[in-house]
Design a protein around this motif. Sequence first.
Motif, mmCIF file in Angstrom:
data_model
loop_
_atom_site.group_PDB
_atom_site.id
_atom_site.type_symbol
_atom_site.label_atom_id
_atom_site.label_comp_id
_atom_site.label_asym_id
_atom_site.label_seq_id
_atom_site.Cartn_x
_atom_site.Cartn_y
_atom_site.Cartn_z
ATOM 1 N N LEU A 47 6.515 2.115 6.567
ATOM 2 C CA LEU A 47 7.110 2.521 5.290
ATOM 3 C C LEU A 47 6.565 3.873 4.841
ATOM 4 O O LEU A 47 7.310 4.727 4.346
ATOM 5 N N ALA A 48 5.267 4.070 5.048
ATOM 6 C CA ALA A 48 4.655 5.351 4.681
ATOM 7 C C ALA A 48 5.226 6.485 5.525
ATOM 8 O O ALA A 48 5.477 7.591 5.027
ATOM 9 N N ASP A 49 5.453 6.219 6.821
ATOM 10 C CA ASP A 49 6.037 7.238 7.695
ATOM 11 C C ASP A 49 7.466 7.572 7.291
ATOM 12 O O ASP A 49 7.894 8.730 7.352
ATOM 13 N N ALA B 193 0.822 -1.217 0.000
ATOM 14 C CA ALA B 193 0.000 0.000 0.000
ATOM 15 C C ALA B 193 0.851 1.260 0.000
ATOM 16 O O ALA B 193 0.502 2.259 -0.625
ATOM 17 N N SER B 194 1.979 1.219 0.716
ATOM 18 C CA SER B 194 2.834 2.407 0.779
ATOM 19 C C SER B 194 3.410 2.761 -0.593
ATOM 20 O O SER B 194 3.862 3.884 -0.811
ATOM 21 N N LYS B 195 3.383 1.779 -1.518
ATOM 22 C CA LYS B 195 3.843 2.023 -2.892
ATOM 23 C C LYS B 195 2.673 2.222 -3.846
ATOM 24 O O LYS B 195 2.852 2.247 -5.061
ATOM 25 N N PHE C 67 -5.963 5.044 1.157
ATOM 26 C CA PHE C 67 -6.031 4.534 2.524
ATOM 27 C C PHE C 67 -5.150 5.378 3.440
ATOM 28 O O PHE C 67 -5.573 5.820 4.513
ATOM 29 N N LEU C 68 -3.922 5.587 3.019
ATOM 30 C CA LEU C 68 -2.964 6.295 3.866
ATOM 31 C C LEU C 68 -3.351 7.751 4.075
ATOM 32 O O LEU C 68 -3.170 8.297 5.161
ATOM 33 N N SER C 69 -3.911 8.384 3.061
ATOM 34 C CA SER C 69 -4.332 9.778 3.229
ATOM 35 C C SER C 69 -5.524 9.879 4.173
ATOM 36 O O SER C 69 -5.618 10.799 4.981
ATOM 37 N N HIS C 70 -6.426 8.901 4.100
ATOM 38 C CA HIS C 70 -7.599 8.922 4.973
ATOM 39 C C HIS C 70 -7.226 8.639 6.427
ATOM 40 O O HIS C 70 -7.789 9.231 7.343
#
Length: 365
Positions: A135-137, A81-83, A91-94
Motif C-alpha cells: 500500500l505504501a508503494d 501503518a501505510s495510513k 517505520f516506512l521512512s526508516h
Amino acid sequence: MGFKCGIVGLPNVGKSTLFNALTETSSAEAANYPFCTIEPNSGIVSVPDKRLNLLSNLAKSQKTIPAQMQFVDIAGLVSGASKGEGLGNKFLSHIREVDAIIHVVRCFENTDITHVDNTINPLRDTETIDTELMLADLESLERQTQNLSKKAKSNDIDAKNDLLLMRKLTEFLSDGIQLRLANLTDVEKTRIKTFNLLTSKPVLYACNVSEDDASNGNNFTRNIFDKAKTENCDAIIISGSIESEIAILEETEKKEFLKDLNLEESGLNRLIRTGFNLLDLITFFTVGPKETRAWTIKNNSTAPEAAGIIHTDFQKGFIRAETISYDDYLNFKSEQAAKDAGRMRVEGADYIVKDGDVFHFRFNV
C-alpha cells in the motif's frame, strides 16, 4: 561503503532482543508493549568468516580485521501503518533507507508476551506487513507518477520510460504482487532501484522460536519456510532468548552452551552470513604481517572497484591487481610459496573479483 539490513516485524516479535544480541548491547529497549523502539537503533557487526583467521595465522599478522555490516532495528509495524497508524509513517521512512529487510516473525507461544492480534499466526503476521508495504508503494508510485507526467508531456524520454514502468509496477501491486517477485527485465530491476520502493528490497525471514524449538523448529517455522520457498528467498530459525544469553558469554562458554543445546553455531552467525548473502556481497582479503583484513564488495565488481574500497587513490591510479585465490593461499601456506608455484595471477582493470581473492593492488597517482 555502508550496507544496511533493516530488522522489521510486528511489535513484540523479538526484533530488539535480536538486535541487542547482534550488537552485544542493550541499546534497543526490549519491552513488552508496542512501539518500544521508536527511533531506529543502528549497530555495526562483524561478519563471521573462518577464512580470515586461517589467512591471518598463516601470515602471522599482528591484527585481524573482519568485514562489517550494519543492522538497523526499526519500530514495530501494525495494520494501517501505510495510513499512519501506530508509528507507520516513521517505520516506512526508516525502512526506505535500508538495502535489505530481515523480517522477524514470532514463532513461539508465550502468554507473558502480548501479541498485537492476541493470537500466534506467523503467516497472517507476514501478510500484514506485506500488505502495508505494498500500500505504501502504491501511494509512492502515485506521487511519483504525478510528478513525472509533467516532464513526460514536455517530451522528456527518460520521464516517458519511467512513467511506463511505474504504471507497470502499479499493476503488479494492485494484483497483490510484491515488486521483488514481479516478472521484470534486468534493465527494469536496475531502474526501479532509483524509485526507492519498499517491496523491491530483498527479504530474509527470521523465525524467532523458543529454546526448545531452536534445533528443529516447529509447525509455525515450517509454514514460513514454505512461504519463503515460494518467494525464492531464505528463512532461518533463531531463538532470541538463546542469543541474548549467548551474547554475554565468553567464547569458550558460548561453545559449551551451544553444544549443550545441540547447536553447531549461534543463530546470529547464520543471520549475519545470510544477511551478507542477501545483499549480494562477497569478500576479498588483503594479507600481510601487519594485518589481515576482510573487505566487502558487491558481487560482479571489478578489480579497480575493489581497490577503491580500500582507498579512492587505489582506484584512480589502478595499474594491476596481483591475485591469489583463497584456496591457493591455503594450499601453499604463504604468498611467496603460491607465487613460486605460479599461482599468483596479474589481473587488469576488467577483472571481476571472486569471493575469497587475496589482493595486492599496484597503483600510481
